[in-house]
Write an enzyme that holds these catalytic residues in place. Structure first.
Site, PDB file in Angstrom:
ATOM      1  N   GLY A 176       1.459   2.586  10.361  1.00 33.25           N
ATOM      2  CA  GLY A 176       2.365   2.388   9.248  1.00 33.25           C
ATOM      3  C   GLY A 176       2.127   3.365   8.103  1.00 33.25           C
ATOM      4  O   GLY A 176       3.044   3.709   7.380  1.00 33.25           O
ATOM      5  N   PHE A 177       0.893   3.837   7.950  1.00 34.10           N
ATOM      6  CA  PHE A 177       0.597   4.662   6.793  1.00 34.10           C
ATOM      7  C   PHE A 177       0.152   6.064   7.139  1.00 34.10           C
ATOM      8  O   PHE A 177      -0.306   6.794   6.302  1.00 34.10           O
ATOM      9  CB  PHE A 177      -0.444   3.989   5.911  1.00 34.10           C
ATOM     10  CG  PHE A 177       0.140   2.848   5.176  1.00 34.10           C
ATOM     11  CD1 PHE A 177       0.699   3.042   3.927  1.00 34.10           C
ATOM     12  CD2 PHE A 177       0.203   1.599   5.754  1.00 34.10           C
ATOM     13  CE1 PHE A 177       1.281   1.999   3.253  1.00 34.10           C
ATOM     14  CE2 PHE A 177       0.783   0.551   5.083  1.00 34.10           C
ATOM     15  CZ  PHE A 177       1.327   0.749   3.830  1.00 34.10           C
ATOM     16  N   ASP A 197      -5.609  -7.956   7.927  1.00 37.98           N
ATOM     17  CA  ASP A 197      -4.696  -7.557   8.995  1.00 37.98           C
ATOM     18  C   ASP A 197      -5.378  -7.632  10.356  1.00 37.98           C
ATOM     19  O   ASP A 197      -5.383  -6.676  11.115  1.00 37.98           O
ATOM     20  CB  ASP A 197      -4.146  -6.157   8.724  1.00 37.98           C
ATOM     21  CG  ASP A 197      -2.824  -5.923   9.436  1.00 37.98           C
ATOM     22  OD1 ASP A 197      -2.214  -6.919   9.883  1.00 37.98           O
ATOM     23  OD2 ASP A 197      -2.414  -4.764   9.562  1.00 37.98           O
TER      24      ASP A 197
END
Ligand SMILES: *[C@@H]1O[C@H](CO)[C@@H](O)[C@H](O)[C@H]1NC(C)=O
Ligand SMILES: *[C@@H]1O[C@H](CO)[C@@H](O)[C@H](O)[C@H]1NC(C)=O
Ligand SMILES: *[C@@H]1O[C@H](CO)[C@@H](O)[C@H](O)[C@H]1NC(C)=O
Ligand SMILES: *[C@@H]1O[C@H](CO)[C@@H](O)[C@H](O)[C@H]1NC(C)=O
Ligand SMILES: *[C@@H]1O[C@H](CO)[C@@H](O)[C@H](O)[C@H]1NC(C)=O
Length: 679
Positions: A358-359, A473
């Site tokens: 995601g990053f 997470d």
């Protein structure tokens, strides 16, 4: 004589013509948008102020109906044959979360606009489990179905079907449209969030129904998608209603109709596309192509000649430039040189790419001096706000050492980029071994060892250090496997510190759909007990071989793994949920423990969950799982955050399942984790 015999004979055809045309219905109507339109609505259906007909709103497991208010005569009564008719409409489907949606829209012709007993979810608001398929329904429908339901023999989660009296379509196809006369086709996604036009034409003489679809900006294709030959007369009654039905399942999805035109005995009037209301935007704001591409291009052409020359000189200098500020001098040993990382990853070559999270992207590398293998994660950051704090956290995390954590070796900082250097994990992420069935799989003893390992790593984060570190997470795609298949929790470096006693600075909700504890919706605070919740979801996915949310599950009850495990447990059949790929090759008492502990960790009341310390003790068998604690569980005691307000951030975050679609081969070190700082 003439008057008595010949005149009636001459007039006869006239009279007959007059009579038959009176019997011929030629009703037609057109709605270019529904503002002020007379339509009969029920369920969730409503007309919103801009004129969109919204069939379902954001609620789950609901249905909506919209019908032309008057019944139409469909049959030419003397012979009972169904008339020719045609209709066209434009629809749009907007899921609240990318990849999680359902169930679709249907154009329906039905004897009653009330559709008594109709159910939402896979029944699309038209039928229910007992009347589905019954010949006395007299329903003809065209379904635009976004969920694959194997009970109705659906082909996939993006199909169109003609339904007669039931949801097992008599004719169906993957959604696509012909782009030329020789039937070359382009696939179309129903849930693209873009308006799509549908044409349905029935020829009563030939007994043939055609269904054609195309994006709104494409003229009607010459070749239909479905062409079904069947006289509909036996299935329809004379007086029928026409309209739309739609339903949602476990995930909020808005179904809209933008415009609709219908005509009996003739072609439906063309919709005026420019008059149709606009669909709400899906996802984050996007600028027009002209602004994002056109303008910069024009500017570039003008400036590039000058710039190339300057850039060429500057770039050589800048290639290895990095940013070092005074406050960083303390971090000396943890700071890597950009040049070294560049060399290690062969210039961040695509061949070295391990995965995309995601990053940022993760690359494999070999450090030039020590020759050790590392994984380098490039995290983009836009502003410098909070960066100092973040780097400080990251570096102090580097001091965390545990055999079940992926070791952070250090970092490097550039203009808009932060590079994090981790130990290289040759076997990649755990989810690949569990979900890419049946190619690769881990046996139960390996899985159990990974579960115990991750539990002990998480326990260390919570209690083994001077500060409480909340991971935020925990999930199988964040668990990496080293060369001996030990599970190591990755990406804890990106979670923020949660100091004992002080208020967490959390403002953003961080996590992944399906693993987020319900109380986060209201408190917005991650805590050790929200990690325990995620760990529960993780245990269940490893034991059951299914993701916490499986939108494509064979039936609605199986969409949410937790619900399924709970329902099997309450029937005393918890072992029915075990990953079928394991066969019976597992130790019953271990499996039983993991599944029950998974349920206990998923309790919706945080204080009812065990701590990681207790979880570790249960797993190693030092203390038995108190069966009594499970008896307090009830379905309402199990819940997870997914759809409540304030979770819009997730809409733009890719769940790991979608990552897998894009880069299955390279997904060995996925770290699609979440970083709420650094921006
Ligand atoms: C959806 O509609 C129902 C009934 O019309 C209403 O109770 C509910 O609040 C609506 N939900 C949203 C999110 O608009
Ligand atoms: C299904 O719908 C019919 C009406 O079409 C109704 O009589 C029946 O009770 C419904 N069955 C269920 C299980 O809801
Ligand atoms: C079909 O529906 C009718 C009327 O609702 C009912 O009498 C009949 O038993 C149903 N048939 C089947 C096979 O379920
Ligand atoms: C369209 O979708 C079908 C079914 O999913 C697939 O087999 C086919 O390859 C796709 N075609 C294109 C051009 O993507
Ligand atoms: C359906 O499509 C076929 C092929 O284009 C065409 O020949 C036929 O006339 C169409 N039928 C109707 C009812 O529009």
């Amino acid at each position: 004589m003439f008057l008595k015999v010949v005149l009636p004979l001459l007039l006869c055809p006239f009279v007959f013509l007059l009579m038959s045309s009176a019997a011929m219905e030629d009703t037609g109507f057109i709605y270019n948008g529904f503002r002020g339109a007379k339509v009969s609505l029920d369920g969730e259906a409503q007309i919103i102020p801009n004129g969109l007909l919204m069939l379902t709103n954001q609620s789950k497991r609901q249905l909506g109906h919209a019908f032309y208010p008057y019944p139409l005569h469909f049959k030419n009564l003397p012979d009972g044959n169904v008339f020719t008719f045609s209709t066209t409409f434009v629809f749009g489907i907007l899921p609240k979360y990318q990849n999680f949606y359902g169930h679709g829209i249907a154009f329906v012709i039905t004897p009653s606009r009330a559709l008594p007993g109709a159910r939402p979810t896979q029944y699309l608001g038209i039928f229910n489990e007992s009347n589905n398929g019954n010949q006395s329904n007299h329903v003809v429908a065209v379904e635009l179905d976004t969920i694959k339901n194997s009970e109705f023999s659906d082909i996939n989660d993006d199909h169109v079907g003609i339904d007669i009296n039931g949801l097992t379509s008599v004719s169906f196809a993957q959604v696509s449209y012909a782009i030329d006369q020789s039937d070359n086709r382009k696939n179309l996604s129903l849930v693209s969030g873009k308006p799509i036009q549908v044409w349905i034409e029935y020829n009563g003489v030939e007994g043939q129904m055609n269904v054609t679809l195309a994006p709104i900006d494409v003229p009607k294709p010459h070749i239909p998608l479905l062409s079904y030959s069947r006289n509909l007369s036996p299935f329809m009654e004379d007086s029928m209603y026409v309209g739309f039905s739609s339903s949602t399942g476990s995930f909020s999805t808005s179904h809209y109709v933008l415009g609709w035109s219908f005509k009996m005995n003739g072609p439906a009037k063309e919709l005026t596309i420019s008059q149709l209301p606009k669909l709400p935007r899906l996802g984050p704001k996007k600028q027009s192509k002209f602004v994002t591409l056109g303008l910069p291009l024009i500017g570039l052409v003008l400036a590039s000649t000058v710039l190339t020359i300057i850039l060429f000189i500057v770039r050589r200098k800048r290639r290895f430039a990095e940013v070092v500020e005074n406050w960083e001098l303390d971090y000396g040993p943890q700071r890597f040189k950009y040049k070294d990382l560049y060399t290690a990853t062969k210039g961040f070559r695509d061949k070295e790419l391990l995965g995309i999270g995601g990053f940022g992207r993760v690359y494999r590398g070999v450090l030039p001096t020590s020759k050790t293998q590392v994984a380098v994660k490039r995290v983009r950051h836009e502003s410098r706000q909070g960066l100092k704090e973040f780097v400080a956290e990251i570096v102090s995390m580097g001091r965390l050492r545990h055999r079940n954590l992926v070791q952070l070796l250090g970092y490097c900082r550039r203009e808009r980029e932060l590079l994090l250097v981790y130990d290289y994990m040759p076997n990649g992420s755990l989810d690949k071994f569990i979900f890419s069935q049946p190619k690769v799989t881990l046996n139960w003893s390996q899985r159990f060892r990974v579960i115990k390992g991750v539990a002990s790593g998480l326990f260390y984060l919570h209690e083994g250090w001077e500060q409480v570190v909340v991971h935020r997470d925990v999930k199988s795609s964040n668990v990496l496997l080293d060369s001996e298949f030990n599970g190591r929790l990755g990406d804890f470096g990106l979670s923020r510190l949660y100091d004992r006693g002080t208020d967490p600075k959390t403002t953003h909700v961080v996590g992944t759909l399906g693993y987020i504890a319900p109380e986060i919706t209201t408190t917005r605070k991650a805590s050790p007990s929200t990690d325990v919740f995620s760990f529960g979801a993780f245990m269940l996915e490893v034991a059951c071989g299914r993701r916490p949310i499986d939108p494509q599950a064979s039936s609605e009850e199986n969409v949410i793994l937790l619900d399924r495990v709970f329902s099997c447990w309450s029937r005393g059949k918890i072992l029915e949920t075990v990953d079928p790929n394991l066969g019976s090759d597992y130790r019953v008492e271990e499996m039983d423990l993991v599944l029950k502990l998974g349920l206990l960790c998923s309790h919706s009341i945080p204080t009812a969950r065990p701590t990681m310390r207790q979880v570790v003790l249960f797993l190693v068998g030092d203390i038995p799982l108190p069966e009594s604690s499970l008896h307090g569980l009830s379905e309402s005691g199990l819940a997870f955050a997914h759809h409540d307000e304030g979770f819009d951030k997730f809409a733009t975050w890719q769940p790991s399942s979608s990552l897998e679609k894009t880069s299955t081969t390279q997904l060995s070190l996925v770290t699609d984790s979440l970083l709420s700082t650094g921006r």
